[in-house]
Design an enzyme around this catalytic site. Structure first.
Site, PDB file in Angstrom:
ATOM      1  N   LYS A 162     -52.609 -20.296  18.535  1.00 52.99           N
ATOM      2  CA  LYS A 162     -53.673 -19.453  19.233  1.00 52.99           C
ATOM      3  C   LYS A 162     -53.691 -18.907  19.499  1.00 52.99           C
ATOM      4  O   LYS A 162     -52.948 -19.496  21.177  1.00 52.99           O
ATOM      5  CB  LYS A 162     -54.715 -20.466  18.941  1.00 52.99           C
ATOM      6  CG  LYS A 162     -55.173 -20.869  17.965  1.00 52.99           C
ATOM      7  CD  LYS A 162     -56.226 -22.283  18.017  1.00 52.99           C
ATOM      8  CE  LYS A 162     -57.595 -22.180  16.862  1.00 52.99           C
ATOM      9  NZ  LYS A 162     -58.502 -23.672  17.114  1.00 52.99           N
ATOM     10  N   GLY A 222     -53.974 -18.406  24.080  1.00 57.40           N
ATOM     11  CA  GLY A 222     -54.331 -19.650  25.074  1.00 57.40           C
ATOM     12  C   GLY A 222     -53.389 -20.605  25.199  1.00 57.40           C
ATOM     13  O   GLY A 222     -52.909 -21.317  26.593  1.00 57.40           O
ATOM     14  N   THR A 270     -49.760 -23.647  25.719  1.00 63.99           N
ATOM     15  CA  THR A 270     -50.009 -25.041  25.531  1.00 63.99           C
ATOM     16  C   THR A 270     -50.814 -25.403  26.967  1.00 63.99           C
ATOM     17  O   THR A 270     -52.009 -26.120  26.916  1.00 63.99           O
ATOM     18  CB  THR A 270     -48.679 -25.615  26.178  1.00 63.99           C
ATOM     19  OG1 THR A 270     -47.655 -25.227  25.133  1.00 63.99           O
ATOM     20  CG2 THR A 270     -48.551 -26.359  26.619  1.00 63.99           C
ATOM     21  N   CYS A 271     -51.510 -24.545  27.866  1.00 66.99           N
ATOM     22  CA  CYS A 271     -52.743 -24.800  29.174  1.00 66.99           C
ATOM     23  C   CYS A 271     -53.858 -25.528  27.819  1.00 66.99           C
ATOM     24  O   CYS A 271     -54.613 -26.673  28.372  1.00 66.99           O
ATOM     25  CB  CYS A 271     -52.155 -23.779  30.016  1.00 66.99           C
ATOM     26  SG  CYS A 271     -53.880 -23.418  30.359  1.00 66.99           S
ATOM     27  N   GLY A 308     -41.558 -41.802  32.444  1.00 69.99           N
ATOM     28  CA  GLY A 308     -41.641 -40.753  33.431  1.00 69.99           C
ATOM     29  C   GLY A 308     -43.033 -40.529  34.559  1.00 69.99           C
ATOM     30  O   GLY A 308     -43.708 -39.948  34.090  1.00 69.99           O
ATOM     31  N   GLY A 309     -42.464 -40.357  35.676  1.00 70.25           N
ATOM     32  CA  GLY A 309     -43.788 -40.733  36.804  1.00 70.25           C
ATOM     33  C   GLY A 309     -43.592 -39.545  37.628  1.00 70.25           C
ATOM     34  O   GLY A 309     -44.171 -38.915  38.828  1.00 70.25           O
ATOM     35  N   ILE A 321     -47.160 -34.553  34.352  1.00 71.72           N
ATOM     36  CA  ILE A 321     -47.713 -34.752  33.321  1.00 71.72           C
ATOM     37  C   ILE A 321     -48.392 -36.917  33.244  1.00 71.72           C
ATOM     38  O   ILE A 321     -49.211 -37.370  33.184  1.00 71.72           O
ATOM     39  CB  ILE A 321     -47.622 -34.663  32.035  1.00 71.72           C
ATOM     40  CG1 ILE A 321     -46.990 -32.922  32.004  1.00 71.72           C
ATOM     41  CG2 ILE A 321     -47.853 -35.748  31.048  1.00 71.72           C
ATOM     42  CD1 ILE A 321     -46.218 -32.835  30.781  1.00 71.72           C
ATOM     43  N   ARG A 337     -39.904 -30.799  30.766  1.00 65.11           N
ATOM     44  CA  ARG A 337     -40.635 -29.649  29.245  1.00 65.11           C
ATOM     45  C   ARG A 337     -39.450 -28.809  29.067  1.00 65.11           C
ATOM     46  O   ARG A 337     -38.907 -28.518  30.397  1.00 65.11           O
ATOM     47  CB  ARG A 337     -41.755 -29.142  29.339  1.00 65.11           C
ATOM     48  CG  ARG A 337     -42.859 -29.878  29.492  1.00 65.11           C
ATOM     49  CD  ARG A 337     -43.938 -29.318  29.706  1.00 65.11           C
ATOM     50  NE  ARG A 337     -44.314 -28.199  28.205  1.00 65.11           N
ATOM     51  CZ  ARG A 337     -44.886 -28.512  27.085  1.00 65.11           C
ATOM     52  NH1 ARG A 337     -45.599 -29.475  27.089  1.00 65.11           N
ATOM     53  NH2 ARG A 337     -45.280 -27.754  26.076  1.00 65.11           N
ATOM     54  N   HIS A 363     -70.029 -28.492  57.524  1.00 67.76           N
ATOM     55  CA  HIS A 363     -70.368 -29.754  57.875  1.00 67.76           C
ATOM     56  C   HIS A 363     -70.886 -30.899  57.117  1.00 67.76           C
ATOM     57  O   HIS A 363     -72.349 -29.958  57.969  1.00 67.76           O
ATOM     58  CB  HIS A 363     -69.650 -30.316  59.568  1.00 67.76           C
ATOM     59  CG  HIS A 363     -70.642 -31.545  59.812  1.00 67.76           C
ATOM     60  ND1 HIS A 363     -69.461 -32.733  59.438  1.00 67.76           N
ATOM     61  CD2 HIS A 363     -71.486 -32.466  60.360  1.00 67.76           C
ATOM     62  CE1 HIS A 363     -70.029 -34.009  60.251  1.00 67.76           C
ATOM     63  NE2 HIS A 363     -70.829 -33.598  60.164  1.00 67.76           N
TER      64      HIS A 363
HETATM   65  P1  NAI Z   1     -41.941 -33.075  35.695  1.00 65.04           P
HETATM   66  O1  NAI Z   1     -40.493 -33.052  35.892  1.00 65.04           O
HETATM   67  O2  NAI Z   1     -42.923 -33.020  36.347  1.00 65.04           O
HETATM   68  O3  NAI Z   1     -41.289 -34.773  35.444  1.00 65.04           O
HETATM   69  C1  NAI Z   1     -40.784 -35.949  34.463  1.00 65.04           C
HETATM   70  C2  NAI Z   1     -40.113 -37.199  35.731  1.00 65.04           C
HETATM   71  O4  NAI Z   1     -40.039 -37.838  34.600  1.00 65.04           O
HETATM   72  C3  NAI Z   1     -39.252 -36.843  36.550  1.00 65.04           C
HETATM   73  O5  NAI Z   1     -39.782 -37.987  37.740  1.00 65.04           O
HETATM   74  C4  NAI Z   1     -38.233 -37.773  35.896  1.00 65.04           C
HETATM   75  O6  NAI Z   1     -37.688 -38.378  36.877  1.00 65.04           O
HETATM   76  C5  NAI Z   1     -38.591 -38.943  35.029  1.00 65.04           C
HETATM   77  N1  NAI Z   1     -37.498 -38.892  33.647  1.00 65.04           N
HETATM   78  C6  NAI Z   1     -37.095 -38.092  33.863  1.00 65.04           C
HETATM   79  N2  NAI Z   1     -35.621 -38.677  32.552  1.00 65.04           N
HETATM   80  C7  NAI Z   1     -36.007 -40.258  32.570  1.00 65.04           C
HETATM   81  C8  NAI Z   1     -35.235 -41.372  32.443  1.00 65.04           C
HETATM   82  N3  NAI Z   1     -34.571 -41.402  31.029  1.00 65.04           N
HETATM   83  N4  NAI Z   1     -36.082 -42.208  32.507  1.00 65.04           N
HETATM   84  C9  NAI Z   1     -37.741 -42.259  32.850  1.00 65.04           C
HETATM   85  N5  NAI Z   1     -37.921 -41.042  33.865  1.00 65.04           N
HETATM   86  C10 NAI Z   1     -37.216 -40.113  32.984  1.00 65.04           C
HETATM   87  O7  NAI Z   1     -42.356 -33.427  34.080  1.00 65.04           O
HETATM   88  P2  NAI Z   1     -43.850 -33.517  32.804  1.00 65.04           P
HETATM   89  O8  NAI Z   1     -44.352 -34.136  34.105  1.00 65.04           O
HETATM   90  O9  NAI Z   1     -42.959 -34.076  32.403  1.00 65.04           O
HETATM   91  O10 NAI Z   1     -43.966 -32.694  33.534  1.00 65.04           O
HETATM   92  C11 NAI Z   1     -43.419 -31.485  33.258  1.00 65.04           C
HETATM   93  C12 NAI Z   1     -43.805 -29.904  33.790  1.00 65.04           C
HETATM   94  O11 NAI Z   1     -45.249 -29.704  33.517  1.00 65.04           O
HETATM   95  C13 NAI Z   1     -43.334 -30.273  35.123  1.00 65.04           C
HETATM   96  O12 NAI Z   1     -42.995 -28.401  35.796  1.00 65.04           O
HETATM   97  C14 NAI Z   1     -44.513 -30.331  35.150  1.00 65.04           C
HETATM   98  O13 NAI Z   1     -44.766 -29.385  37.272  1.00 65.04           O
HETATM   99  C15 NAI Z   1     -46.028 -29.190  35.103  1.00 65.04           C
HETATM  100  N6  NAI Z   1     -46.904 -29.476  34.970  1.00 65.04           N
HETATM  101  C16 NAI Z   1     -47.469 -29.657  36.414  1.00 65.04           C
HETATM  102  C17 NAI Z   1     -49.452 -30.605  36.050  1.00 65.04           C
HETATM  103  C18 NAI Z   1     -49.575 -29.910  37.322  1.00 65.04           C
HETATM  104  O14 NAI Z   1     -49.619 -29.408  38.309  1.00 65.04           O
HETATM  105  N7  NAI Z   1     -50.772 -30.281  37.420  1.00 65.04           N
HETATM  106  C19 NAI Z   1     -50.020 -30.701  34.764  1.00 65.04           C
HETATM  107  C20 NAI Z   1     -48.732 -31.130  33.858  1.00 65.04           C
HETATM  108  C21 NAI Z   1     -47.640 -30.636  33.631  1.00 65.04           C
END
Ligand code: NAI
Length: 472
Positions: free
Chosen positions: A44, A46, A48-49, A183-184, A187, A273, A450
Site C-alpha cells: 500500500k 505510505g 513502512t512509515c 537494541g536500545g 525503535i 534496518r 509565556h
Molecule cells: P538503531 O540503529 O537506531 O539502534 C539499534 C541498536 O541496536 C543500536 O543501539 C545497536 O548498538 C544495538 N544493537 C545492534 N546489534 C545488537 C545486538 N546484537 N545486541 C544488542 N544490541 C544490539 O536501529 P533501530 O532502533 O532498529 O531503528 C532503525 C532505524 O530506524 C534507525 O536508523 C532509526 O534512526 C530509525 N528510526 C527512527 C525513529 C525516530 O527517530 N523516532 C523511530 C524508529 C526508527
C-alpha cells in the site's frame, strides 16, 4: 536542461519504485511541478512509515500517554476507578488512524494524476522497470525508493510469536506481560517506553555502552533515569548470545552478558534496518550497490546510472521518513534542472517519541569537542518551566551549544538538544536556529510566549548571550 512535460506519454517523466515516504514524496512533488509520474508499489502507498513504522508506533505511544494521564489523574483531584487497557481496542484505533491517512494519501496522489501501479518492480536498466505482472514500464527518469526491512541477529529467527520485529509488534492484539527488547536505539526505546507504560515488564539489552547512541549524553541520561524509575531494566554493554524457548509455558529465556538471562513472553529485536535492495536490480542496471546493500548516490541522489536516482532508506543516510521527503525533493529538483541545495545531513532534525521525548538538530556537545570546536553550553531543565510544572511533566531539559568566539562571546548556534514533554513539537525553532547559523544575540531578540514549554528554548539561548532571565 528543463524537461518537456508529457502527461499523456507512455514514457513517464518520472517512474518511482516504492510508495513509502521517499517514493510518494517524489511523486507528489514531481506531479505538483507538472511531471507525469507513476509509482509501482507492491503493498500500500505510505510504506513502512505509515503502515508498519512511525505512524502506528506513535499512535501506540499516544495510547501509553493516555493511560499515564488517567493513572496519574488523582494528582489533579480526579478519581478514576481501576483503569485498564483493552489492547484490541487500541489496535483497532491505530488501524483506523492508519487507514484514514492511507485513504488521504491515495486520494492526494489520484488528485495529482499520479498513476499507482500495483506489483513488485525490478529496475532492468535503460529507464525500464519490470513489474511482477510482466508489464515493462519506461521512465525518462527512475527513482528507486524501495525502503528498508528490519534486521535480526543470529539465534533470533523471527517467528512473529515469541521473537518479533517492529513489523509484528505493531499488529499485536494483546499485550505481552514481559518483553526483552534487543537494541536500545530509537525503535527499541520507543517500544520499551510504550510497553512499560502499558504495564509490561520490560528489559532492554543494548550492546553499546549507552542507550540512544548518537543522542547527546545529557539527554540520553534523562531518558535512562526515567526508564529505570518506571521499572524498565536497562542492561548496556551486553552481548546477547541466544534464547531457549520454554517447553511448558509461553515465552523464552534470553541469554546475555556474563551468563545472565531473563525470562520473557516476547522478544523484540530492534537492532537496525537493512536496505531493501535484494532483487531490486537486474543485470541490465548499472546502479552500484555497496557491500551493505545500500544504493550508492551522490549529493543530488544520483546513482551511478544516468537518469536513475535513489532516496530514503535505500541509501546510506539517516533512516527517517522526513529525510526521505527531503531527498525526494532534491532528486525531483535535479530532474527538473533547477538549482538545488543538497541535504545537509549534519543538521537534520531527529525526533524520538519515547517518554520522555527526545528531539535534536546539529552537533552534540561530545561531537563538537571531539572535532576540536570550543563551545559554550547552556541548559534549562523543565523543572523550572511553568508549563511543565502545570502539566506535571518536569523530567527533561533543553541544551543549546554555540561556538565560542575569540572574545569569549557566543557565535553560531551549533546544536539544540531537547528531552521532555512534547519536545518533538518544540524542535522547530531550534532546527531553524542551527540551520540558519543564527547567533544567540539574534535569536534572543524574538519574544517567547509565556507560559509555554517552548520558552525553555528561548531562555537557554538568551543565557548564551551572557545575560538571562530564569537561566543563568
Ligand atoms: P538503531 O540503529 O537506531 O539502534 C539499534 C541498536 O541496536 C543500536 O543501539 C545497536 O548498538 C544495538 N544493537 C545492534 N546489534 C545488537 C545486538 N546484537 N545486541 C544488542 N544490541 C544490539 O536501529 P533501530 O532502533 O532498529 O531503528 C532503525 C532505524 O530506524 C534507525 O536508523 C532509526 O534512526 C530509525 N528510526 C527512527 C525513529 C525516530 O527517530 N523516532 C523511530 C524508529 C526508527
Amino acid at each position: 536542461m528543463i524537461l518537456e512535460v508529457s502527461p499523456t506519454s507512455d514514457i513517464y517523466d518520472v517512474l518511482v519504485i516504492g510508495g513509502g515516504p521517499g517514493g510518494y514524496a517524489a511523486a507528489l512533488y514531481g506531479a505538483s511541478a507538472g511531471l507525469s509520474v507513476a509509482v509501482v508499489e507492491k503493498e500500500k502507498v505510505g510504506g513502512t512509515c505509515l503502515h508498519r513504522g512511525c505512524v502506528p508506533a506513535k499512535e501506540f505511544l499516544e495510547t501509553a500517554a493516555a493511560f499515564r494521564a488517567v493513572t496519574g489523574a488523582s494528582e489533579f483531584g480526579i478519581t478514576v476507578a481501576d483503569p485498564r487497557i483493552d489492547f484490541s481496542v487500541s489496535q483497532a484505533r491505530k488501524q483506523k488512524v492508519v487507514d484514514q491517512l492511507w485513504k488521504g494519501l491515495s486520494g492526494l496522489m489520484k488528485g495529482r494524476k499520479i498513476e499507482v501501479i500495483e506489483g513488485a518492480a525490478k529496475y532492468i536498466g535503460s529507464g525500464r522497470v519490470e513489474v511482477s505482472d510482466g508489464r515493462v514500464l519506461e521512465g525518462q527518469n527512475v527513482i528507486l525508493a524501495a525502503g528498508s526491512v528490519p534486521r535480526s541477529i543470529p539465534g533470533f529467527d523471527i517467528d512473529g510469536k515469541i521473537v518479533m520485529t517492529s513489523d509484528e509488534v505493531l499488529s499485536l492484539d494483546s499485550l505481552p506481560a514481559s518483553v526483552a527488547v534487543i537494541g536500545g536505539g530509537a525503535i527499541g526505546c520507543e517500544f520499551a517506553s510504550m510497553m512499560a507504560d502499558l504495564g509490561a515488564k520490560v528489559t532492554i539489552l543494548e550492546a553499546l555502552p549507552q542507550i540512544l547512541t548518537g543522542v547527546d549524553k545529557d539527554v540520553a541520561e534523562v531518558v535512562l533515569k526515567s526508564f529505570r524509575r518506571r521499572g524498565i531494566n536497562v542492561h548496556t554493554g551486553v552481548a546477547v548470545s541466544g534464547h531457549t524457548p520454554h517447553a511448558d509455558s509461553i515465552g523464552t529465556t534470553v541469554h546475555f552478558g556474563d551468563q545472565q538471562s531473563v525470562s520473557v513472553e516476547v522478544v523484540i529485536v530492534s537492532v537496525g534496518r537493512r536496505p531493501n535492495s535484494e532483487g531490486l536490480l537486474s543485470a541490465g542496471a548499472e546502479v552500484e550497490v555497496d557491500q551493505r546493500g545500500f544504493v550508492t548516490v551522490d549529493q543530488y541522489m544520483r546513482t551511478t546510472e544516468q537518469g536513475v536516482y535513489a532516496v530514503g532508506d535505500l541509501v546510506a543516510t539517516a533512516q527517517l521518513a522526513h529525510i526521505g521527503f527531503a531527498e525526494a525533493i532534491v532528486a525531483i529538483k535535479h530532474i527538473l534542472g533547477e538549482q538545488v541545495a543538497p541535504v545537509d545531513y549534519s543538521k537534520v532534525p531527529w525526533c524520538i517519541y519515547c517518554h520522555p521525548e527526545v528531539a535534536f538538530a546539529g552537533l552534540t556537545e561530545e561531537a563538537a569537542r571531539t572535532a576540536g570546536i570550543d563551545v559554550i553550553v547552556k541548559k534549562d531543565p523543565f523543572g523550572g518551566n511553568s508549563r511543565a510544572r502545570i502539566l506535571g511533566e518536569t523530567d527533561g531539559l533543553v541544551k543549546v551549544l554555540a561556538e565560542r568566539l575569540p572574545d569569549g562571546s557566543a557565535g553560531r548556534i551549533l546544536g539544540v538538544h531537547m528531552v521532555g514533554p512534547w519536545v518533538t513539537e518544540q524542535l522547530g525553532q531550534g532546527y531553524l536556529a542551527v540551520n540558519w547559523e543564527a547567533t544567540p544575540e539574534e535569536v534572543s531578540q524574538f519574544i517567547q510566549p509565556h507560559p509555554t514549554l517552548s520558552e525553555a528554548f528561548g531562555e537557554t539561548v538568551m543565557a548564551l548571550t551572557g545575560r538571562g532571565l530564569h537561566v543563568g
